[in-house]
Design an enzyme around this catalytic site. Structure first.
Site, PDB file in Angstrom:
ATOM      1  N   ASP A  43       0.563  -1.071   0.300  1.00  0.00           N
ATOM      2  CA  ASP A  43       0.055  -0.102  -0.354  1.00  0.00           C
ATOM      3  C   ASP A  43       1.207   1.151   0.000  1.00  0.00           C
ATOM      4  O   ASP A  43       0.540   2.351  -0.898  1.00  0.00           O
ATOM      5  CB  ASP A  43      -0.759   0.004   1.207  1.00  0.00           C
ATOM      6  CG  ASP A  43      -1.728  -0.260   0.645  1.00  0.00           C
ATOM      7  OD1 ASP A  43      -2.305  -1.236  -0.164  1.00  0.00           O
ATOM      8  OD2 ASP A  43      -3.441   0.108   1.704  1.00  0.00           O
ATOM      9  N   ASN A  87      -5.167  -1.753  -4.521  1.00  0.00           N
ATOM     10  CA  ASN A  87      -6.510  -2.111  -3.856  1.00  0.00           C
ATOM     11  C   ASN A  87      -6.073  -1.010  -2.271  1.00  0.00           C
ATOM     12  O   ASN A  87      -6.915  -0.813  -1.517  1.00  0.00           O
ATOM     13  CB  ASN A  87      -6.640  -3.106  -3.052  1.00  0.00           C
ATOM     14  CG  ASN A  87      -8.286  -3.088  -3.051  1.00  0.00           C
ATOM     15  OD1 ASN A  87      -9.523  -2.532  -3.323  1.00  0.00           O
ATOM     16  ND2 ASN A  87      -8.797  -4.157  -2.296  1.00  0.00           N
ATOM     17  N   SER A 164     -13.562   8.044   7.087  1.00  0.00           N
ATOM     18  CA  SER A 164     -12.244   9.636   7.171  1.00  0.00           C
ATOM     19  C   SER A 164     -11.290  10.012   6.732  1.00  0.00           C
ATOM     20  O   SER A 164     -11.310  11.257   6.925  1.00  0.00           O
ATOM     21  CB  SER A 164     -12.018   9.257   9.118  1.00  0.00           C
ATOM     22  OG  SER A 164     -11.087   8.402   9.147  1.00  0.00           O
ATOM     23  N   ASP A 307     -10.243  -1.202  11.680  1.00  0.00           N
ATOM     24  CA  ASP A 307      -9.543  -2.202  10.944  1.00  0.00           C
ATOM     25  C   ASP A 307      -9.375  -3.442  12.359  1.00  0.00           C
ATOM     26  O   ASP A 307      -8.557  -4.954  11.980  1.00  0.00           O
ATOM     27  CB  ASP A 307      -8.308  -1.701  11.152  1.00  0.00           C
ATOM     28  CG  ASP A 307      -8.295  -1.399   9.730  1.00  0.00           C
ATOM     29  OD1 ASP A 307      -9.434  -1.100   8.594  1.00  0.00           O
ATOM     30  OD2 ASP A 307      -7.730  -0.305   9.102  1.00  0.00           O
ATOM     31  N   GLU A 335     -10.532  -3.630   1.922  1.00  0.00           N
ATOM     32  CA  GLU A 335     -10.451  -4.477   0.719  1.00  0.00           C
ATOM     33  C   GLU A 335     -11.561  -5.334   0.354  1.00  0.00           C
ATOM     34  O   GLU A 335     -10.974  -6.244  -0.827  1.00  0.00           O
ATOM     35  CB  GLU A 335      -8.865  -5.232   1.226  1.00  0.00           C
ATOM     36  CG  GLU A 335      -7.973  -3.892   1.431  1.00  0.00           C
ATOM     37  CD  GLU A 335      -7.958  -3.277   2.587  1.00  0.00           C
ATOM     38  OE1 GLU A 335      -6.846  -2.414   3.136  1.00  0.00           O
ATOM     39  OE2 GLU A 335      -9.076  -3.096   3.366  1.00  0.00           O
ATOM     40  N   HIS A 379      -5.875  -8.436   3.528  1.00  0.00           N
ATOM     41  CA  HIS A 379      -4.886  -9.234   4.302  1.00  0.00           C
ATOM     42  C   HIS A 379      -5.186  -9.001   6.066  1.00  0.00           C
ATOM     43  O   HIS A 379      -4.339  -9.926   6.478  1.00  0.00           O
ATOM     44  CB  HIS A 379      -3.812  -7.779   4.285  1.00  0.00           C
ATOM     45  CG  HIS A 379      -4.226  -6.422   4.641  1.00  0.00           C
ATOM     46  ND1 HIS A 379      -3.601  -5.316   5.641  1.00  0.00           N
ATOM     47  CD2 HIS A 379      -5.057  -5.674   4.290  1.00  0.00           C
ATOM     48  CE1 HIS A 379      -4.347  -4.032   6.090  1.00  0.00           C
ATOM     49  NE2 HIS A 379      -5.582  -4.420   4.775  1.00  0.00           N
ATOM     50  N   ARG A 380      -6.801  -8.211   6.801  1.00  0.00           N
ATOM     51  CA  ARG A 380      -6.506  -8.152   7.700  1.00  0.00           C
ATOM     52  C   ARG A 380      -7.897  -9.466   8.229  1.00  0.00           C
ATOM     53  O   ARG A 380      -7.728 -10.163   9.426  1.00  0.00           O
ATOM     54  CB  ARG A 380      -7.914  -7.404   7.909  1.00  0.00           C
ATOM     55  CG  ARG A 380      -6.720  -5.778   8.154  1.00  0.00           C
ATOM     56  CD  ARG A 380      -7.296  -4.633   9.569  1.00  0.00           C
ATOM     57  NE  ARG A 380      -6.229  -3.788   9.244  1.00  0.00           N
ATOM     58  CZ  ARG A 380      -4.798  -3.425   8.915  1.00  0.00           C
ATOM     59  NH1 ARG A 380      -4.510  -4.708  10.087  1.00  0.00           N
ATOM     60  NH2 ARG A 380      -3.959  -1.914   9.128  1.00  0.00           N
ATOM     61  N   LYS A 405      -0.124  -6.451   1.548  1.00  0.00           N
ATOM     62  CA  LYS A 405      -0.379  -4.847   1.819  1.00  0.00           C
ATOM     63  C   LYS A 405      -0.014  -4.311   2.921  1.00  0.00           C
ATOM     64  O   LYS A 405      -0.217  -3.070   2.623  1.00  0.00           O
ATOM     65  CB  LYS A 405      -2.097  -5.888   1.585  1.00  0.00           C
ATOM     66  CG  LYS A 405      -2.750  -3.809   1.323  1.00  0.00           C
ATOM     67  CD  LYS A 405      -4.678  -4.004   0.442  1.00  0.00           C
ATOM     68  CE  LYS A 405      -5.216  -3.606   0.167  1.00  0.00           C
ATOM     69  NZ  LYS A 405      -5.039  -2.058   0.937  1.00  0.00           N
TER      70      LYS A 405
END
Length: 418
Positions: A43, A87, A164, A307, A335, A379-380, A405
């Site tokens: 990213d 992304n 945000s 997140d 994502e 990724h998360r 990412k």
């Protein structure tokens, strides 16, 4: 894997969110900056590449990014050159504002998933500031072409209920508008701690922002970013997976390069949730120590820590009772549709999960079984499934490389905790 009293220590790489913002502020400063402990991940490298396309000289040396900023005199890529951000929603949204400082036509685009992530409220706000932007495919979604002649400034009203980052994008470019910029937020801003990160980064590079909570912001005209050297602190979001490892294994994990008493990263408050669930947490100057214990479910509003929802969802599987995660409808525009992805993959493992319009209810303590799981190129989700894998042997994670990412060395660090 059963309980362990082993103590594991992990050095957490630099913050992704701060790396993005610091690179942009340095690029908008006139002169040379050094960003030490800059996070080199998929990213942030999209953001660096975009800055390079806009004429900012960037070079990487070990964990340091050197930037020769151009102030507000950004170059325009050639007519055949697009700014592609993969992304990376952060890159696209923040760079929409930055690209408006250049002159001429600039196309910003990304992957198929990126083209499904909404930007309409930000585009409308930029238009209010005098920026011309046209959609190239679907209204309110990328790709777009900026046809910029600069930023006029003035008053702007914006809906920040989706991201945000819309506000952050406006804040970062506002000093170089032709007159003062005043931002009135028409809805409750989600993920507001990320706005704090943006304002803090601007302050570090010499720009001040007046604000009334998260409802109103004023950026006086005539300010300039000044170059500086900055050490980027560790990424709290990335640290959360290692805290989760301690929680589910009833072990101890030490995460270094985390500054719990001074950080502006809002995800640091995830430690409060871990304590509510039964963990013991030690907050020291530059590290956090988490001791796992018997876990219990919680009911929590995660709107300011979206997140952390996948991390909490992983821990909740091993907690006694229900965990109710609410007020995170905006996770459907990440994502992946994270609420749908969690519900789908957790159920493959035998979990009971209720998918709500704005959250999840996870029923903890049920027996789980190994199965192939898909992180949905997120990724998360992948890193949270790694947490589940500490307790459920035999999980087969598809596409594990998607962690690059935000944390390319995740699996190497994960191996350290066993």
């Amino acid at each position: 894997m059963g309980q362990t009293d082993q103590v594991n220590t992990v050095w957490i790489p630099g913050s992704k969110s701060i790396s993005h913002r610091a690179a942009i502020a340095a690029g908008l400063a006139k002169g040379k900056s050094q960003l030490k402990e800059f996070l080199h991940c998929e990213d942030t490298l999209y953001t660096v590449q975009a800055l390079s396309q806009l004429g900012v000289a960037c070079s990487c040396r070990a964990e340091t990014l050197e930037i020769e900023g151009r102030g507000n005199s950004l170059a325009t890529p050639s007519s055949k050159e697009e700014i592609f951000v993969g992304n990376s929603g952060t890159s696209l949204r923040l760079l929409l504002g930055v690209a408006a400082l250049a002159r001429g036509d600039i196309v910003l685009t990304g992957t198929t998933r990126m083209q499904q992530r909404p930007i309409g409220d930000l585009v409308e706000a930029l238009r209010q500031l005098g920026v011309r932007i046209d959609y190239l495919a679907t209204e309110r979604f990328p790709p777009v072409v900026m046809r910029s002649t600069g930023i006029k400034g003035g008053k702007v009203r914006i809906d920040a209920s989706v991201s945000s980052q819309f506000i952050s994008s406006l804040l970062l470019i506002a000093p170089y508008a032709e007159r003062d910029v005043e931002i009135e937020v028409m809805s409750k801003a989600v993920s507001s701690p990320y706005i704090d990160l943006t304002i803090e980064t601007m302050r570090q590079f010499g720009v001040s922002v007046e604000q009334d909570e998260y409802r109103y912001f004023k950026i006086p005209h005539g300010q300039q970013y000044t170059p500086r050297d900055l050490v980027i602190e560790g990424d709290v979001s990335s640290a959360s997976y290692f805290w989760a490892a301690a929680a589910v294994r009833s072990g101890t994990v030490v995460t270094k390069n985390i500054y719990p008493h001074s950080t502006k990263q809002g995800d640091i408050h995830f430690l409060d949730i871990l304590e509510e669930m039964g963990c013991e947490v030690e907050r020291e100057k530059d590290q956090v120590i988490v001791h796992g214990s018997e876990l219990k479910g919680v009911k929590v509003d995660m709107s300011h820590m979206p997140d952390m929802v996948p991390t909490l969802a992983a821990i909740a599987l091993f907690a006694k009772g229900k965990t109710h995660i609410r007020n995170v409808a905006h996770l459907r525009h990440k994502e992946s549709d994270r609420l749908r992805a969690i519900a789908t993959e957790w159920k493959r493992l035998g979990a009971r999960v209720d998918e709500l319009a704005d959250g999840l209810i996870i029923h903890g303590g049920r027996p789980l079984k190994p199965a192939p799981v898909d992180p949905h190129n997120d990724h998360r989700i992948a890193m949270s499934l790694a947490v589940v894998g500490l307790k459920v042997e035999g999980i087969k994670l598809q596409h594990p490389g998607c962690v690059s990412k935000s944390m390319p060395n995740f699996w190497k660090l994960w191996d350290k905790i066993g």
